[in-house]
Design a protein around this motif. Structure first.
Motif, mmCIF file in Angstrom:
data_model
loop_
_atom_site.group_PDB
_atom_site.id
_atom_site.type_symbol
_atom_site.label_atom_id
_atom_site.label_comp_id
_atom_site.label_asym_id
_atom_site.label_seq_id
_atom_site.Cartn_x
_atom_site.Cartn_y
_atom_site.Cartn_z
ATOM 1 N N GLY A 243 -108.368 12.229 21.710
ATOM 2 C CA GLY A 243 -107.421 13.097 21.033
ATOM 3 C C GLY A 243 -106.619 12.340 19.998
ATOM 4 N N PRO A 244 -105.721 13.023 19.285
ATOM 5 C CA PRO A 244 -105.083 12.447 18.105
ATOM 6 C C PRO A 244 -103.959 11.470 18.415
ATOM 7 N N ASP A 245 -104.315 10.215 18.587
ATOM 8 C CA ASP A 245 -103.279 9.192 18.681
ATOM 9 C C ASP A 245 -103.787 7.873 18.127
ATOM 10 N N HIS A 246 -102.917 6.870 18.167
ATOM 11 C CA HIS A 246 -103.129 5.617 17.455
ATOM 12 C C HIS A 246 -103.814 4.537 18.269
ATOM 13 N N LEU A 247 -104.118 4.802 19.536
ATOM 14 C CA LEU A 247 -104.570 3.717 20.404
ATOM 15 C C LEU A 247 -106.081 3.634 20.546
ATOM 16 N N THR A 248 -106.767 3.983 19.472
ATOM 17 C CA THR A 248 -108.184 3.670 19.310
ATOM 18 C C THR A 248 -108.413 3.105 17.911
ATOM 19 N N GLU B 240 -101.448 15.950 22.803
ATOM 20 C CA GLU B 240 -100.375 15.934 21.815
ATOM 21 C C GLU B 240 -100.519 14.717 20.904
ATOM 22 N N GLN B 241 -100.338 14.932 19.596
ATOM 23 C CA GLN B 241 -100.473 13.833 18.637
ATOM 24 C C GLN B 241 -99.327 12.856 18.803
ATOM 25 N N PHE C 18 -107.280 9.510 13.932
ATOM 26 C CA PHE C 18 -106.784 10.460 14.933
ATOM 27 C C PHE C 18 -107.799 11.574 15.163
ATOM 28 N N ALA C 19 -108.395 12.070 14.080
ATOM 29 C CA ALA C 19 -109.358 13.161 14.214
ATOM 30 C C ALA C 19 -110.589 12.728 14.999
#
Length: 636
Positions: A453-458, A431-432, A447-448
């Motif tokens: 997967g689509p999140d902010h923690l990378t 889940e984004q 995110f892509a």
């Protein structure tokens, strides 16, 4: 016992046989991957066979505190947990704060690599180099708060730090998490389900040793200087006062607050979800700090009317407020506090939990979940009591609906059928996180590309918004001009994302909270490189540190490539790419396939990855020194 920071040790635990062993990390590997997240990625790549079942005994679970965890480096208490993720089937890296990482260092180890599966529930007890696998039958089925208390009572030490799962992890909920030091979580992607699949209820750690830097005076002075600067930093002070939820009023005003499963971007009464409201209305009773952190952004809250039951618990932060609140059309503060408490005690990622509930609400409103299938719940947006009840049912996999939603939105949508997949706000099975990537193009690209997967923690490219002068200065440093500090344009997003990926990977590996390097900017690459030299005696330049970050990102990409990942997996949820923002000042914005493809093409040119397949080229692997390790993942 005093250990040198430059000499790291791996504790291997085989739960199937009950055997343990210890090995040292070679100096060249520490320099090339910086430790923590970087070394964990290498261990996972080397030891895990392609095609391994994420919930099978062959999967490996790695706990990796950052290289600086346990020192006075500000906000350096992070621990990375790595495995193959059950939600996506790809690489999974999660990070949590608290004090577990420092305690593990003091106990004599820098990594725990857990393999196999215990026949019955167990917990791992690590005490100053002594390792014991203990029975956890009496703990199985209990919440995280009670489990922590029982372990401390059993071992007779209140200073023990724990990493543990709740019933959600035991039930293999695909968004279950691991709770660290009681008030922190390593969330996302079902890492708790991996721990539960191994019948491992908890890890308890106690250490009384110490760490020695190669140049203690140099390390202490630079770390102290950074800490003093952070005390006057605008972003750091904002996060201390209101937590990350302090940004909610601004997001709501900007039309960037995901609401009703991303079908809207503002919500009336959104201020009741903010950090300011928690403080002003008396819900906030304290602030929690991770190890060596002076920001103390975590909240400790209570309810006043107890409409959903009494709450005295940690959090919630921005993502939780948005996911369990606005995403579900809810601005009832006490309901969100209760949902957050349940997620903490059951051991569930609040981001995915809220998104799953929001998806279920939209699916119910569109008639694809019937009243009968809703099992007595009115699942329309805004029903706070239904949200609270669904959190409980998902954690316990109770009933048809609870069991369905425990699988996450991707699998739930596939089972429901019809067009339900179109409003499942997920990609790759994750889940984004609650950032509207239609109006934030750097976030969209990051995110892509995110391997989990689509999140902010990378890639937390907050600077692209240009909210502060420091953010604008960073964008100028990366691109040559601060005019690119605008989130709604695609120009220079690949450059911005590459810089943030490399910096984030380095700060993760060293144990820094991302807020210090990608939000307040006090811990920059130059300073990280100097601290690394002071700590380990291994001199590296700023450029070498950022190259190590790129090496980590590429290694994680190669893991996924070996599992079948290709460019077509670099995507966003359907709604983000096809449904324009419906309201607010960003009305009409969307990140469509043409936009994303253009940014991906430029990104692949910058990183040396094949633009057609998204696979790192052999030339790039050779440049990074990864060809020998990852050559099996790329075409000859």
């Amino acid at each position: 016992m005093v250990r040198e920071l430059g000499k790291q040790k791996i504790l291997n635990v085989d739960l199937s046989s009950g055997q343990t062993s210890v090995q040292e990390v070679p100096t060249d590997e520490l320099k090339g991957l910086l430790g923590g997240r970087g070394l964990a990625a290498k261990i996972l790549y080397e030891r895990l066979k392609p095609g391994t079942d994420p919930l099978g005994p062959e999967n490996i679970l790695i706990f990796a505190p950052g290289t600086f965890s346990g020192t006075n480096a500000p906000s350096s208490g992070r621990t990375t947990v790595t495995c193959k993720g059950p939600a996506t089937g790809f690489y999974l890296k999660v990070s949590g704060g608290g004090h577990v990482g420092a305690e593990l260092k003091y106990a004599g180890y820098d990594y725990i690599v857990i393999s196999g599966k215990a026949e019955e529930p167990v917990y791992l007890w690590i005490h100053n180099g002594e390792i014991e696998i203990r029975d956890a039958g009496h703990l199985w089925g209990k919440g995280t708060r009670e489990t922590d208390r029982l372990i401390k009572n059993e071992l007779g030490d209140e200073n023990i730090q724990t990493a543990l799962i709740g019933p959600a992890g035991e039930n293999k909920v695909l968004f279950s998490c691991i709770i660290l030091s009681l008030y922190n979580s390593a969330s996302r992607g079902g890492v708790g389900a991996v721990m539960g699949s191994k019948n491992l209820k908890a890890i308890a750690v106690r250490g009384t040793g110490a760490l020695r830097a190669a140049d203690g005076k140099g390390f202490f002075k630079l770390a102290s200087d950074i800490r003093k600067e952070m005390a006057t930093d605008t972003s750091a002070n904002t996060m201390h006062q209101w937590g990350t939820a302090g940004f909610i009023p601004g997001l709501n005003a900007l039309g960037m607050l995901p609401t009703c499963n991303f079908s809207k971007t503002t919500i009336e009464g959104g201020e009741r979800l903010s950090g300011q409201y928690l403080e002003d209305e008396g819900f906030l009773v304290g602030r929690e700090s991770c190890f060596a952190c002076s920001i103390a952004c975590h909240r400790y809250v209570r309810t006043k009317e107890h409409r959903y039951g009494e709450v005295n618990d940690s959090g919630p932060e921005l993502e939780t407020m948005m996911s369990l609140g606005a995403e579900c059309g809810i601005t009832d503060t006490e309901a969100v506090l209760k949902g957050n408490q349940l997620c903490n005690d059951y051991g569930m990622d609040t981001i995915s939990a809220g998104h799953v509930v929001a998806w279920a609400m939209e699916t119910y409103e569109k008639g694809l979940i019937t009243e009968k299938e809703a099992e007595g719940l009115d699942l329309r947006f805004g029903n706070a009591s239904a949200m609270v009840e669904l959190v409980r049912r998902m954690a316990l996999r109770e009933g048809w609906l609870g069991d369905l939603l425990a699988e996450g939105t991707k699998r739930a949508a596939e089972r429901i059928g019809g067009d339900a997949w179109m409003w499942a706000i997920q990609a790759k099975g994750l889940e984004q996180s609650a950032c509207d990537t239609r109006g934030a193009k750097g976030y969209a690209l990051g995110f892509a590309l995110n391997p989990r997967g689509p999140d902010h923690l990378t890639t937390e490219a907050i600077a692209e918004f240009g909210f502060t002068e420091e953010a604008k200065a960073l964008i100028k440093h990366i691109t040559g001009d601060e005019k690119y500090a605008v989130s709604t344009i695609t120009d220079k997003r690949p450059e911005i994302v590459v810089w943030h990926e490399d910096c984030y990977a380095a700060s993760d590996a060293l144990g820094f909270c991302a807020f210090t390097s990608t939000a307040s900017y006090n811990v920059n690459p130059e300073r990280m490189a100097k601290l690394f030299g002071y700590a380990t005696g291994i001199e590296i330049s700023e450029q070498e540190l950022m190259l190590a970050g790129r090496r980590i990102m590429t290694l994680e990409r190669c893991f996924n490539v070996r599992e079948g990942y290709r460019r077509e997996h670099d995507t966003l949820p359907w709604r983000m790419m096809n449904d324009p923002i419906p309201d607010g000042i960003n009305k009409g914005l969307v990140t469509d396939k043409e936009m994303l493809d253009k940014m991906l093409d430029e990104y692949f040119k910058l990183t040396g990855w094949d633009p057609t397949t998204g696979i790192p080229t052999r030339e790039e692997l050779e440049r990074l020194g990864l060809l020998k390790l990852c050559g099996d993942a790329v075409p000859a």
